[in-house]
Design a protein around this motif. Structure first.
Motif, PDB file in Angstrom:
ATOM      1  N   VAL A 148      26.544 -16.929 -89.734  1.00 43.84           N
ATOM      2  CA  VAL A 148      26.194 -18.297 -89.340  1.00 43.84           C
ATOM      3  C   VAL A 148      25.487 -18.291 -87.983  1.00 43.84           C
ATOM      4  O   VAL A 148      24.484 -18.984 -87.786  1.00 43.84           O
ATOM      5  N   ASP A 166      21.877 -19.425 -88.705  1.00 36.49           N
ATOM      6  CA  ASP A 166      21.795 -20.860 -88.470  1.00 36.49           C
ATOM      7  C   ASP A 166      21.666 -21.224 -86.990  1.00 36.49           C
ATOM      8  O   ASP A 166      20.745 -21.927 -86.595  1.00 36.49           O
ATOM      9  N   MET A 216      29.497 -27.379 -89.598  1.00 34.16           N
ATOM     10  CA  MET A 216      28.073 -27.677 -89.430  1.00 34.16           C
ATOM     11  C   MET A 216      27.180 -26.974 -90.451  1.00 34.16           C
ATOM     12  O   MET A 216      26.095 -27.464 -90.766  1.00 34.16           O
ATOM     13  N   THR A 217      27.608 -25.811 -90.936  1.00 34.09           N
ATOM     14  CA  THR A 217      26.721 -25.027 -91.796  1.00 34.09           C
ATOM     15  C   THR A 217      27.300 -24.746 -93.174  1.00 34.09           C
ATOM     16  O   THR A 217      26.558 -24.358 -94.068  1.00 34.09           O
ATOM     17  N   SER A 271      31.305 -23.555 -87.206  1.00 34.53           N
ATOM     18  CA  SER A 271      30.526 -22.832 -88.205  1.00 34.53           C
ATOM     19  C   SER A 271      30.722 -23.390 -89.621  1.00 34.53           C
ATOM     20  O   SER A 271      29.751 -23.634 -90.330  1.00 34.53           O
ATOM     21  N   GLY A 295      29.192 -22.260 -93.754  1.00 36.84           N
ATOM     22  CA  GLY A 295      29.364 -20.818 -93.875  1.00 36.84           C
ATOM     23  C   GLY A 295      30.717 -20.360 -93.383  1.00 36.84           C
ATOM     24  O   GLY A 295      31.234 -20.859 -92.382  1.00 36.84           O
TER      25      GLY A 295
END
Length: 168
Positions: free
Chosen positions: A127, A131, A118-119, A115, A121
């Motif tokens: 997330v 996402d 990749m994002t 999390s 967040g």
């Protein structure tokens, strides 16, 4: 829940049957709350409220009793089909709980690990919702919004007829 489900299935008048079905839906939302799934409970309450309003507005236009009794042969076929489906679902649930089917492996560690990377967040729940499952969330929001607009439109059309509008 069982009483409400049976009531929805066997009550011969539409309005009490719809109210029984609605009660079942609200009891399911309480079950979700008990199982600590408030997001599912909230969605269930919204969907159940909207569907109850739609059902009630729809049954205003139809007779309140079932007119034609169902032939005994058709009742038996329907009963047999429901018994087979019930037995199949019951057998699958017993097998799943008895360990005969392989348990699903948890993949929550993937979201926990990926999390932030990749994002960016920190809140894993946000997330996942925004996402990782963004399209699913947009779909759910769209369905609830369209249902609400449909109910609003039905209410307005009924109000227009009550104020003196003519039916076509």
């Amino acid at each position: 829940m069982i009483v409400a489900a049976l009531g929805a299935a066997i009550i011969p008048k539409y309005l009490p049957a719809v109210l029984s079905l609605s009660a079942l839906g609200f009891l399911v939302s309480l079950l979700y709350m008990y199982l600590k799934a408030p997001d599912l409970a909230m969605t269930q309450v919204c969907v159940e409220t909207l569907s109850t309003i739609i059902f009630i507005l729809a049954i205003i236009k139809i007779p309140q009793k079932f007119k034609e009794p169902m032939p005994a042969g058709k009742v038996m076929v329907n009963f047999a089909i429901s018994a087979v489906v019930t037995f199949a679902v019951f057998a699958l649930m017993v097998n799943a709980n008895a360990g005969m089917l392989a348990p699903f492996e948890s993949f929550s560690h993937y979201f926990m690990d990926k999390s932030l990377q990749m994002t960016g967040g920190l809140n894993v729940v946000n997330v996942i919702v925004v996402d990782f499952r963004g399209y699913d969330t947009i779909g759910e929001i769209s369905v609830l919004s369209l249902a609400a607009l449909g109910v609003y439109n039905l209410i307005l059309s009924r109000a227009g007829k009550a104020e003196g509008g003519e039916e076509e």
